[in-house]
Design a protein around this motif. Structure first.
Motif, PDB file in Angstrom:
ATOM      1  N   PRO A 288       0.840  -1.218  -0.013  1.00 59.82           N
ATOM      2  CA  PRO A 288       0.029   0.066  -0.110  1.00 59.82           C
ATOM      3  C   PRO A 288       0.795   1.182   0.149  1.00 59.82           C
ATOM      4  CG  PRO A 288      -0.015  -1.117   2.109  1.00 59.82           C
ATOM      5  CD  PRO A 288       0.683  -2.078   1.266  1.00 59.82           C
ATOM      6  N   ALA A 289       0.315   2.338  -0.742  1.00 52.29           N
ATOM      7  CA  ALA A 289       1.286   3.521  -0.818  1.00 52.29           C
ATOM      8  C   ALA A 289       0.802   4.917  -0.332  1.00 52.29           C
ATOM      9  CB  ALA A 289       1.287   3.750  -2.449  1.00 52.29           C
ATOM     10  N   ASP A 290      -0.396   4.551   0.315  1.00 50.55           N
ATOM     11  CA  ASP A 290      -0.726   5.669   1.254  1.00 50.55           C
ATOM     12  C   ASP A 290      -0.041   5.724   2.543  1.00 50.55           C
ATOM     13  OD1 ASP A 290      -2.247   7.131   3.633  1.00 50.55           O
ATOM     14  OD2 ASP A 290      -3.767   7.376   1.870  1.00 50.55           O
ATOM     15  N   PRO A 319      -9.011   0.412  -0.167  1.00 55.74           N
ATOM     16  CA  PRO A 319      -8.076  -0.301   1.036  1.00 55.74           C
ATOM     17  C   PRO A 319      -7.342  -1.688   0.678  1.00 55.74           C
ATOM     18  CG  PRO A 319     -10.441   0.235   1.763  1.00 55.74           C
ATOM     19  CD  PRO A 319     -10.233   0.498   0.451  1.00 55.74           C
ATOM     20  N   ALA A 320      -5.936  -1.719   1.035  1.00 51.94           N
ATOM     21  CA  ALA A 320      -5.321  -2.855   0.952  1.00 51.94           C
ATOM     22  C   ALA A 320      -3.978  -2.952   1.763  1.00 51.94           C
ATOM     23  CB  ALA A 320      -4.635  -2.466  -0.681  1.00 51.94           C
ATOM     24  N   PHE A 342     -14.355  -1.436   1.336  1.00 48.69           N
ATOM     25  CA  PHE A 342     -14.444  -0.796   2.597  1.00 48.69           C
ATOM     26  C   PHE A 342     -13.602  -0.973   3.618  1.00 48.69           C
ATOM     27  CE2 PHE A 342     -18.620  -0.512   0.696  1.00 48.69           C
ATOM     28  CZ  PHE A 342     -18.460   0.867   0.030  1.00 48.69           C
ATOM     29  N   SER A 343     -12.910  -2.330   3.562  1.00 55.43           N
ATOM     30  CA  SER A 343     -12.127  -2.776   4.370  1.00 55.43           C
ATOM     31  C   SER A 343     -10.775  -3.733   3.651  1.00 55.43           C
ATOM     32  CB  SER A 343     -12.497  -4.008   5.257  1.00 55.43           C
ATOM     33  OG  SER A 343     -11.707  -4.742   6.041  1.00 55.43           O
ATOM     34  N   ALA A 344      -9.537  -3.707   4.144  1.00 56.18           N
ATOM     35  CA  ALA A 344      -8.606  -4.284   3.352  1.00 56.18           C
ATOM     36  C   ALA A 344      -8.762  -5.979   3.604  1.00 56.18           C
ATOM     37  CB  ALA A 344      -7.002  -3.842   3.840  1.00 56.18           C
ATOM     38  N   TYR A 345      -9.531  -6.260   4.390  1.00 55.77           N
ATOM     39  CA  TYR A 345      -9.554  -7.610   4.806  1.00 55.77           C
ATOM     40  C   TYR A 345     -10.923  -8.602   4.500  1.00 55.77           C
ATOM     41  CZ  TYR A 345      -6.362  -5.200   7.602  1.00 55.77           C
ATOM     42  OH  TYR A 345      -4.994  -4.285   7.970  1.00 55.77           O
ATOM     43  N   THR A 346     -11.569  -7.709   3.248  1.00 62.63           N
ATOM     44  CA  THR A 346     -12.560  -8.543   2.651  1.00 62.63           C
ATOM     45  C   THR A 346     -12.302  -9.654   1.843  1.00 62.63           C
ATOM     46  OG1 THR A 346     -13.668  -6.361   2.925  1.00 62.63           O
ATOM     47  CG2 THR A 346     -14.654  -8.279   1.380  1.00 62.63           C
TER      48      THR A 346
END
Length: 359
Positions: A288-290, A319-320, A342-346
């Motif tokens: 992730p780059a944010d 999200p990632a 909405f979530s990185a863990y979906t």
């Protein structure tokens, strides 16, 4: 981004698992894509009943076969998959095991016994990942007395051109001069080495910097064209940025210099992956780059062995979090990564990235 094809081998809440985390991906000698991750049975927590699960793809990651349990530990934990495809076709799977009740916090505080804590195991497959050997424990060879937390990679491991197997790893030390239950956050780095295709193992470099400036955490590795091994790590410290890196000139036995900040990679505190391409000669990084959030999955490229980096391919703005990389074929790189609307863990999603988009 229309050229990229995506598929979703793992989706939270399906196939008997509440959550899927910690992806790792390799391509077998037969060309099969093997996508590994942790299947977390009851919740998204890092402890509990966790299996290492696997899906196989015979068409370059476009579609996936049924879910398999590659490494289970009863109702306890088997996690942090570190697979590597050897030159003879065997697939090794190095990983950690612990009691389901052993939380990271309790392990860091020294409140978990050695028997219930993080222990290191290896399995192998000689049939393209269809079946796996019984696990063999290697903890005594690769974990020193007193180490508390312990994690392999996450992501794929590495076989060097010399034949040596390198598995990047990290551990924590107890606070100096005391063992009174204080939480130990002295993250440190090391690697596991094998010179006989996984039969026996020993420790390579140790980077145990406890000054709070660079604390080596989850680490990934690649062999550069000149034979050096490049290590890139998550850095949970006040150093510039959240990444650090180092090189080894002797196959992982020692580091040329200790890990130092890599401020050229903008990233949140998160795992990432590296992969060396041979043709073209590119060192890739995915993460992730944010700078402040796990989002904006991006592949970066280095043409100077990891000294400098440039963004080459941004997946999207969603999200990632954790990711891994593999070379699928001459035209394609595979990116296996955690993401969701909405979530990185979906989901754990696989994306086929054209090599020409990275050059």
């Amino acid at each position: 981004m229309s050229e990229a094809e995506t598929s979703i081998p793992f989706r939270a809440g399906q196939e008997g698992y509440a959550s899927f985390r910690i992806p790792a991906v390799v391509v077998s000698g037969a060309g099969t894509v093997l996508a590994f991750c942790e299947g977390r049975v009851d919740s998204a927590a890092d402890h509990g009943h966790i299996d290492i699960v696997l899906k196989r793809s015979g068409d370059g990651g476009r579609t996936w076969g049924p879910l398999q349990v590659a490494a289970g530990n009863g109702t306890d934990l088997a996690g942090n998959p570190a697979p590597v495809v050897l030159d003879d076709g065997r697939i090794l799977l190095v990983h950690v095991r612990s009691a389901a009740s052993a939380t990271e916090d309790a392990i860091l505080r020294g409140q978990v016994s050695d028997a219930d804590g993080r222990r290191v195991w290896v399995q192998h497959s000689d049939d393209d990942g269809l079946t796996w050997s019984a696990p063999t424990e290697i903890t005594r060879s690769v974990k020193q007395a007193g180490w508390r937390w312990y994690a392999t990679t996450p992501g794929h491991a590495l076989q060097l051109r010399s034949g040596r197997v390198v598995v990047a790893a990290n551990h924590t030390l107890p606070p100096a001069g005391t063992d009174n239950g204080t939480e130990a956050r002295y993250n440190s780095g090391h690697c596991l080495l094998s010179d006989d295709r996984g039969e026996t193992w020993y420790l390579g470099y140790l980077d145990e910097n406890t000054d709070g400036y660079v604390n080596v955490n989850e680490t990934t590795a690649a062999e550069l064209p000149d034979g050096r091994v490049y290590f890139n790590t998550r850095n949970d410290s006040p150093a510039p940025g959240n990444r650090a890196d180092a090189h080894s000139a002797d196959g992982g036995r020692t580091l040329v210099k200790p890990f130092r900040p890599q401020a050229g990679i903008t990233a949140p505190v998160c795992e990432a992956a590296v992969l060396q391409l041979r043709d073209p000669d590119l060192l890739l990084y995915s993460g992730p780059a944010d700078p402040g959030a796990r989002a904006l999955m991006t592949i970066r490229v280095s043409t100077d062995g990891g000294t400098t980096w440039r963004p080459a391919y941004t997946v999207d703005g969603l999200p990632a979090a954790y990711s891994d990389l593999t070379r699928v074929d001459a035209e394609t790189v595979g990116l296996l990564y955690e993401t969701g609307d909405f979530s990185a863990y979906t989901t754990i999603t696989f994306r086929r990235v054209p090599v020409h988009r990275l050059t």
